[in-house]
Design a protein around this motif. Structure first.
Motif, PDB file in Angstrom:
ATOM      1  N   GLU A   2       0.860  -1.182   0.000  1.00 45.97           N
ATOM      2  CA  GLU A   2       0.000   0.000   0.000  1.00 45.97           C
ATOM      3  C   GLU A   2       0.895   1.231   0.000  1.00 45.97           C
ATOM      4  N   TRP A   3       0.590   2.145  -0.894  1.00 45.34           N
ATOM      5  CA  TRP A   3       1.336   3.414  -0.963  1.00 45.34           C
ATOM      6  C   TRP A   3       0.334   4.551  -0.899  1.00 45.34           C
ATOM      7  N   GLY A   4       0.308   5.213   0.241  1.00 39.84           N
ATOM      8  CA  GLY A   4      -0.554   6.375   0.393  1.00 39.84           C
ATOM      9  C   GLY A   4       0.177   7.604  -0.112  1.00 39.84           C
ATOM     10  N   ILE A   5      -0.540   8.725  -0.173  1.00 35.99           N
ATOM     11  CA  ILE A   5       0.108   9.997  -0.487  1.00 35.99           C
ATOM     12  C   ILE A   5       0.347  10.686   0.850  1.00 35.99           C
ATOM     13  N   ALA A   6       1.595  11.065   1.131  1.00 35.52           N
ATOM     14  CA  ALA A   6       1.944  11.621   2.446  1.00 35.52           C
ATOM     15  C   ALA A   6       1.376  13.035   2.619  1.00 35.52           C
ATOM     16  N   LEU A   7       0.061  13.090   2.912  1.00 34.47           N
ATOM     17  CA  LEU A   7      -0.631  14.355   3.204  1.00 34.47           C
ATOM     18  C   LEU A   7      -0.896  14.421   4.695  1.00 34.47           C
ATOM     19  N   ARG A   8      -1.362  15.585   5.176  1.00 39.28           N
ATOM     20  CA  ARG A   8      -1.647  15.795   6.598  1.00 39.28           C
ATOM     21  C   ARG A   8      -0.447  15.262   7.386  1.00 39.28           C
ATOM     22  N   SER A   9       0.721  15.742   6.989  1.00 36.28           N
ATOM     23  CA  SER A   9       1.962  15.131   7.441  1.00 36.28           C
ATOM     24  C   SER A   9       2.983  16.177   7.864  1.00 36.28           C
ATOM     25  N   ALA A  10       4.047  15.693   8.469  1.00 37.27           N
ATOM     26  CA  ALA A  10       5.136  16.567   8.913  1.00 37.27           C
ATOM     27  C   ALA A  10       6.434  15.779   8.925  1.00 37.27           C
ATOM     28  N   GLU A  11       7.536  16.503   8.734  1.00 37.16           N
ATOM     29  CA  GLU A  11       8.868  15.912   8.888  1.00 37.16           C
ATOM     30  C   GLU A  11       9.504  16.561  10.099  1.00 37.16           C
ATOM     31  N   TYR A  12      10.241  15.804  10.888  1.00 31.05           N
ATOM     32  CA  TYR A  12      10.869  16.412  12.057  1.00 31.05           C
ATOM     33  C   TYR A  12      12.336  16.047  12.139  1.00 31.05           C
ATOM     34  N   ASP A  13      13.046  16.941  12.844  1.00 32.39           N
ATOM     35  CA  ASP A  13      14.460  16.739  13.086  1.00 32.39           C
ATOM     36  C   ASP A  13      14.672  17.224  14.513  1.00 32.39           C
ATOM     37  N   GLY A  14      14.825  16.318  15.445  1.00 31.70           N
ATOM     38  CA  GLY A  14      14.949  16.704  16.844  1.00 31.70           C
ATOM     39  C   GLY A  14      13.680  17.371  17.334  1.00 31.70           C
ATOM     40  N   SER A  15      13.828  18.650  17.746  1.00 30.16           N
ATOM     41  CA  SER A  15      12.673  19.348  18.308  1.00 30.16           C
ATOM     42  C   SER A  15      12.006  20.285  17.293  1.00 30.16           C
ATOM     43  N   ARG A  16      12.423  20.221  16.041  1.00 28.86           N
ATOM     44  CA  ARG A  16      11.801  21.070  15.009  1.00 28.86           C
ATOM     45  C   ARG A  16      10.948  20.206  14.075  1.00 28.86           C
ATOM     46  N   VAL A  17       9.709  20.641  13.891  1.00 29.49           N
ATOM     47  CA  VAL A  17       8.764  19.887  13.065  1.00 29.49           C
ATOM     48  C   VAL A  17       8.274  20.795  11.947  1.00 29.49           C
ATOM     49  N   ARG A  18       8.241  20.284  10.732  1.00 33.72           N
ATOM     50  CA  ARG A  18       7.689  21.064   9.602  1.00 33.72           C
ATOM     51  C   ARG A  18       6.413  20.405   9.134  1.00 33.72           C
ATOM     52  N   LEU A  19       5.302  21.127   9.241  1.00 35.19           N
ATOM     53  CA  LEU A  19       4.003  20.614   8.829  1.00 35.19           C
ATOM     54  C   LEU A  19       3.699  21.133   7.420  1.00 35.19           C
ATOM     55  N   PHE A  20       3.002  20.314   6.630  1.00 35.37           N
ATOM     56  CA  PHE A  20       2.702  20.712   5.253  1.00 35.37           C
ATOM     57  C   PHE A  20       1.209  20.602   4.944  1.00 35.37           C
ATOM     58  N   ALA A  21       0.738  21.467   4.056  1.00 36.39           N
ATOM     59  CA  ALA A  21      -0.621  21.327   3.528  1.00 36.39           C
ATOM     60  C   ALA A  21      -0.689  22.008   2.174  1.00 36.39           C
ATOM     61  N   GLY A  22      -1.507  21.449   1.309  1.00 37.64           N
ATOM     62  CA  GLY A  22      -1.640  22.035  -0.022  1.00 37.64           C
ATOM     63  C   GLY A  22      -3.070  22.005  -0.507  1.00 37.64           C
ATOM     64  N   CYS A  23      -3.332  22.748  -1.574  1.00 32.53           N
ATOM     65  CA  CYS A  23      -4.692  22.865  -2.101  1.00 32.53           C
ATOM     66  C   CYS A  23      -4.652  22.878  -3.625  1.00 32.53           C
ATOM     67  N   GLY A  24      -5.647  22.238  -4.212  1.00 37.14           N
ATOM     68  CA  GLY A  24      -5.760  22.256  -5.671  1.00 37.14           C
ATOM     69  C   GLY A  24      -6.327  23.598  -6.106  1.00 37.14           C
ATOM     70  N   ILE A  25      -5.626  24.249  -7.036  1.00 43.27           N
ATOM     71  CA  ILE A  25      -6.055  25.565  -7.531  1.00 43.27           C
ATOM     72  C   ILE A  25      -6.587  25.399  -8.953  1.00 43.27           C
ATOM     73  N   VAL A  26      -7.801  25.905  -9.177  1.00 38.96           N
ATOM     74  CA  VAL A  26      -8.377  25.940 -10.528  1.00 38.96           C
ATOM     75  C   VAL A  26      -8.811  27.379 -10.810  1.00 38.96           C
ATOM     76  N   ALA A  27      -9.425  27.596 -11.987  1.00 38.94           N
ATOM     77  CA  ALA A  27      -9.732  28.980 -12.392  1.00 38.94           C
ATOM     78  C   ALA A  27     -10.601  29.721 -11.365  1.00 38.94           C
ATOM     79  N   ASP A  28     -11.524  29.002 -10.720  1.00 39.31           N
ATOM     80  CA  ASP A  28     -12.460  29.661  -9.786  1.00 39.31           C
ATOM     81  C   ASP A  28     -11.934  29.776  -8.355  1.00 39.31           C
ATOM     82  N   SER A  29     -10.689  29.419  -8.106  1.00 32.66           N
ATOM     83  CA  SER A  29     -10.205  29.402  -6.718  1.00 32.66           C
ATOM     84  C   SER A  29     -10.044  30.813  -6.164  1.00 32.66           C
ATOM     85  N   SER A  30     -10.369  30.963  -4.882  1.00 34.88           N
ATOM     86  CA  SER A  30     -10.128  32.246  -4.214  1.00 34.88           C
ATOM     87  C   SER A  30      -8.981  32.072  -3.226  1.00 34.88           C
TER      88      SER A  30
END
Ligand SMILES: C=C(O[C@@H]1C=C(C(=O)O)C=C[C@H]1O)C(=O)O
Length: 432
Positions: free
Chosen positions: A383-411
Motif C-alpha cells: 500500500e502506498w498512500g500519499i503523504a498528506l496531513r503530514s510533517a517531517e521532524y528533526d529533533g525538536s523542530r517539526v515542519r508541517l505541510f498542507a496544499g490545495c488544488g487551484i483551478v480557475a475559480d479558486s479564491s
C-alpha cells in the motif's frame, strides 16, 4: 544515484519468519502502543496495519531514479530472502516500509546525508488484519527468536510548542495562489496544487509515538504512518496492490467542517454539486485512471464521487479499481506508485506544466510531503498512500505541510483557510 547504507557484500541474505499471535496476547492493544522510541515504523488504519522497529536493511535513493533504484534493490533482497510465513496475508513475511521524495531534485537542499527516499526492512514487525495478528522477525543469515510483544511506556507529549511561518507567510502564499489563478486564466494549465509549510518548535526532541497515537485514534479512516522522521495521517491511497487487484482512493475538492452535524451535511451536499470542486476532482481521477490503464486488463472508475467525512474536512472521493493484466503481473505496488506519482491530486493538469509552475512559484522544498509513503512485501503487494496531513521532524523542530488544488475559480483567501484546516490533524496531535 543510489547510496546503499547497508553495504551489499554479495547478495544480502535475510531470513524472515511470521507466526500468528493468539488475539488474547495483545488484547486489542492499538498497534501504535507497541512501538519503542527508537526507529519506529508505522502504517495503521482503523486498528489494522503493520508496525515495525529495528533495522535489518535499508536503501536510500534520490533523483529521478529513486523509485527504480529502490525497486531493483527490493527485487534483489526479496529474491535472496528465505521466508517462512505461517500467516499468509498481505503484509506478513518479508516487508519494507518506504517513503519517497516528491520531486526529482528534492532533498538536495535539505542537507541530509545520502538521498531523501528510503526503504527500510525492520527487524520486528507486528501486524493485524481483522482477527489475525502476527509477528514477523527479520534477520541476516539466520532465524531470529520471536520477541515478546507488549505495550511500551506512554510516550512524553510534546511541550512548549511554538508555531511560526514556514517558507512563506499566509499573506505571501495568497499572492502565490493569485499568480497561479492568473496562469490558469491565461490558459497555461487547468489545475495546480500549491502547498505551504508551518514550523513547530518544541521544548524537547519529539517522541513521535505521542502524535502517532493521537492521529491513529482521532483519524481512524486515514492511514497513520511514520517512516524515517515523516509522520502523518493521510486520507488518500495512491495505490494498493493485493494479489493482482489494484485500488486507489482519489481525493480532490474540499470543504471545511463546522462542527455542527446538520450544517456539515448541507455542506457535503453543496460540495457534491460544486462545479469548481467537481472539475478539480475530475482532473485527479483522470490522472490516476490514465496511469493505471496501461497495467490493467480492466478498470472500474465510478461515474460520480462520494463525500468522505473526516473530523476536520470533507473531500470528494473516488475509489478506482483495476485488475493487473498478465503482461504486467510482475509490476509491484512500488512500480505502480512510481507510475502514478505525482497524480493531479498533488501535482496538477497537465502534469509537466503544473510541476514547472510549482517549482517556479511555490518556494518550498516539499521533501517527502505529498509523495508515496507505505510498505511493500516480498510478492510486490503493498500500500502506498500519499503523504498528506503530514510533517517531517528533526529533533525538536517539526515542519508541517498542507496544499490545495487551484483551478480557475479558486479564491486565495478560501484556499488559505482550506490549507489551515488541513494542518489541523498534525497541529492537534502536537498540542494535544
Ligand atoms: C494537497 C493536499 O490535499 C489534496 C488536495 C485536495 C484539494 O485541494 O481539495 C484534497 C485532497 C488531497 O488530494 C494536502 O492535504 O496537503
Amino acid at each position: 544515484m543510489t547510496d546503499t547504507v547497508v553495504p551489499l557484500r554479495g547478495p544480502l541474505r535475510l531470513v524472515a519468519q511470521s507466526v500468528p499471535l493468539a488475539p488474547s496476547v495483545l488484547d486489542d492493544v492499538p498497534l501504535t502502543h507497541l512501538l519503542p522510541a527508537d526507529r519506529a515504523l508505522a502504517w495503521v488504519r482503523d486498528g489494522d496495519g503493520i508496525v515495525g522497529w529495528g533495522e535489518a536493511a535499508r536503501i536510500e535513493t534520490s533523483g529521478d531514479d529513486r523509485f527504480t533504484d529502490a525497486g531493483a534493490w527490493w527485487r534483489e533482497v526479496s529474491a535472496h530472502c528465505v521466508v517462512r510465513d505461517k500467516v499468509g496475508v498481505p503484509g506478513s513475511g518479508l516487508v519494507a516500509f518506504g517513503s519517497f521524495a516528491f520531486a526529482d531534485d528534492s532533498g538536495r537542499t535539505r542537507g541530509r546525508a545520502g538521498g531523501s527516499s528510503v526503504l527500510v526492512v525492520p527487524r520486528v514487525v507486528v501486524g493485524r488484519r481483522g482477527a489475525t495478528t502476527w509477528v514477523t522477525t527479520i534477520n541476516e543469515s539466520a532465524l531470529a527468536p520471536t520477541p515478546r510483544v507488549a505495550p511500551t511506556d506512554e510516550p512524553a507529549s510534546p511541550e512548549g510548542v511554538v508555531f511560526t511561518d514556514g517558507s512563506t507567510s499566509g499573506a505571501q502564499w495568497e499572492t502565490i495562489v493569485s499568480d497561479a489563478v492568473r496562469r490558469i486564466e491565461a490558459g497555461d494549465l487547468d489545475k495546480v496544487v500549491l502547498a505551504r509549510d508551518l514550523v513547530a518548535d518544541l521544548a524537547a526532541p519529539l517522541d513521535v509515538r505521542a502524535p502517532l497515537r493521537r492521529l491513529a485514534a482521532a483519524y481512524p479512516n486515514c492511514w497513520t504512518f511514520h517512516v524515517d522522521n515523516l509522520f502523518g495521517a493521510t486520507p488518500e491511497m495512491l495505490v494498493r496492490r493485493e494479489r493482482g487487484l489494484v485500488t486507489s482512493r482519489v481525493l480532490a475538492g474540499t470543504i471545511r467542517r463546522t462542527g455542527d452535524d446538520a450544517r456539515d451535511l448541507a455542506l457535503a451536499g453543496s460540495l457534491a454539486r460544486s462545479s469548481k470542486d467537481l472539475e478539480e476532482h475530475e482532473y485527479a481521477v483522470r490522472s490516476v485512471a490514465d496511469a493505471l490503464e496501461p497495467y490493467c486488463s480492466s478498470t472500474n472508475v465510478p461515474e460520480a464521487p462520494f463525500v468522505l467525512h473526516l473530523p476536520n474536512v470533507m473531500h470528494l472521493a473516488t475509489d478506482v479499481a483495476g485488475v493487473v493484466d498478465a503482461e504486467h503481473e510482475s509490476a509491484t505496488s512500488l512500480d505502480l506508485a512510481a507510475a502514478l506519482h505525482p497524480s493531479a491530486a498533488v501535482g496538477g493538469t497537465p502534469r509537466s506544466t503544473a510541476l514547472e509552475l510549482i517549482a517556479e512559484i511555490e518556494h518550498l522544498d516539499r521533501g517527502r510531503y505529498a509523495a508515496p509513503v507505505g510498505w511493500i512485501d516480498a510478492d510486490g503487494d503493498g500500500e502506498w498512500g500519499i503523504a498528506l496531513r503530514s510533517a517531517e521532524y528533526d529533533g525538536s523542530r517539526v515542519r508541517l505541510f498542507a496544499g490545495c488544488g487551484i483551478v480557475a475559480d479558486s479564491s486565495p483567501e478560501a484556499e488559505l483557510a482550506e490549507s489551515q484546516a488541513k494542518l489541523v490533524p498534525v497541529r492537534d496531535a502536537l498540542t494535544g
